[in-house]
Design a protein around this motif. Sequence first.
Motif, PDB file in Angstrom:
ATOM      1  N   ALA A  24       0.839  -1.200   0.000  1.00  0.00           N
ATOM      2  CA  ALA A  24       0.000   0.000   0.000  1.00  0.00           C
ATOM      3  C   ALA A  24       0.871   1.245   0.000  1.00  0.00           C
ATOM      4  O   ALA A  24       1.960   1.257   0.581  1.00  0.00           O
ATOM      5  N   MET A  25       0.364   2.288  -0.661  1.00  0.00           N
ATOM      6  CA  MET A  25       1.105   3.539  -0.758  1.00  0.00           C
ATOM      7  C   MET A  25       0.099   4.675  -0.890  1.00  0.00           C
ATOM      8  O   MET A  25      -0.947   4.516  -1.523  1.00  0.00           O
ATOM      9  N   ALA A  26       0.414   5.816  -0.280  1.00  0.00           N
ATOM     10  CA  ALA A  26      -0.405   7.018  -0.422  1.00  0.00           C
ATOM     11  C   ALA A  26       0.455   8.077  -1.107  1.00  0.00           C
ATOM     12  O   ALA A  26       1.187   8.806  -0.443  1.00  0.00           O
ATOM     13  N   PRO A  27       0.408   8.170  -2.446  1.00  0.00           N
ATOM     14  CA  PRO A  27       1.263   9.118  -3.150  1.00  0.00           C
ATOM     15  C   PRO A  27       0.919  10.577  -2.886  1.00  0.00           C
ATOM     16  O   PRO A  27       1.766  11.453  -3.001  1.00  0.00           O
ATOM     17  N   ALA A  28      -0.329  10.853  -2.522  1.00  0.00           N
ATOM     18  CA  ALA A  28      -0.777  12.216  -2.231  1.00  0.00           C
ATOM     19  C   ALA A  28      -1.911  12.135  -1.213  1.00  0.00           C
ATOM     20  O   ALA A  28      -2.478  11.063  -0.991  1.00  0.00           O
ATOM     21  N   PRO A  29      -2.252  13.252  -0.584  1.00  0.00           N
ATOM     22  CA  PRO A  29      -3.364  13.230   0.372  1.00  0.00           C
ATOM     23  C   PRO A  29      -4.654  12.713  -0.276  1.00  0.00           C
ATOM     24  O   PRO A  29      -4.964  13.053  -1.413  1.00  0.00           O
ATOM     25  N   GLN A  72      -5.315   9.883  -1.483  1.00  0.00           N
ATOM     26  CA  GLN A  72      -5.107   8.904  -2.551  1.00  0.00           C
ATOM     27  C   GLN A  72      -4.388   7.696  -1.951  1.00  0.00           C
ATOM     28  O   GLN A  72      -3.349   7.857  -1.328  1.00  0.00           O
ATOM     29  N   VAL A  73      -4.964   6.530  -2.149  1.00  0.00           N
ATOM     30  CA  VAL A  73      -4.331   5.307  -1.646  1.00  0.00           C
ATOM     31  C   VAL A  73      -4.271   4.307  -2.785  1.00  0.00           C
ATOM     32  O   VAL A  73      -5.254   4.073  -3.481  1.00  0.00           O
ATOM     33  N   ARG A  74      -3.105   3.746  -2.979  1.00  0.00           N
ATOM     34  CA  ARG A  74      -2.912   2.687  -3.965  1.00  0.00           C
ATOM     35  C   ARG A  74      -2.576   1.418  -3.206  1.00  0.00           C
ATOM     36  O   ARG A  74      -1.742   1.434  -2.318  1.00  0.00           O
ATOM     37  N   GLU A  75      -3.230   0.348  -3.575  1.00  0.00           N
ATOM     38  CA  GLU A  75      -3.021  -0.925  -2.888  1.00  0.00           C
ATOM     39  C   GLU A  75      -3.003  -2.030  -3.930  1.00  0.00           C
ATOM     40  O   GLU A  75      -3.812  -2.022  -4.853  1.00  0.00           O
ATOM     41  N   GLN A  76      -2.066  -2.954  -3.759  1.00  0.00           N
ATOM     42  CA  GLN A  76      -1.956  -4.061  -4.708  1.00  0.00           C
ATOM     43  C   GLN A  76      -1.532  -5.321  -3.974  1.00  0.00           C
ATOM     44  O   GLN A  76      -0.661  -5.275  -3.101  1.00  0.00           O
TER      45      GLN A  76
END
Length: 118
Positions: A13-18, A20-24
Amino acid sequence: MAESVKALSLTVAMAPAPRQVREQVVCLPSPATVMQALRATGWLEAGEGVDLNRYTVSVWGRRVGWEQVLREGDRIELCRALVVDPKVARRERFAKQGARGTGLFARRRPGAAAGYGA
């Protein structure tokens, strides 16, 4: 005798910006490291703008290194640095809204002792 290699199912998981969450979810052969899991997402090679110097990495909220060996079901989190210290932000919010309009004792009845709302 061939030794079977166990596959690990991991979440990155990563939050590149406020906001926004990316999860894989990735599957890797055991043993696997944090860096191998991140490479398996494809975020580094796809030009996603992932700057490893900008993030710290944790597994289930505990800070680890890039070479940390992972276990089945681990959640790897890439964390951005805080922009504002949470304590400072709370003090600023409190100062902005004032002492009378906040908290448990905001609606005191007239003449009541301090600290008692009813």
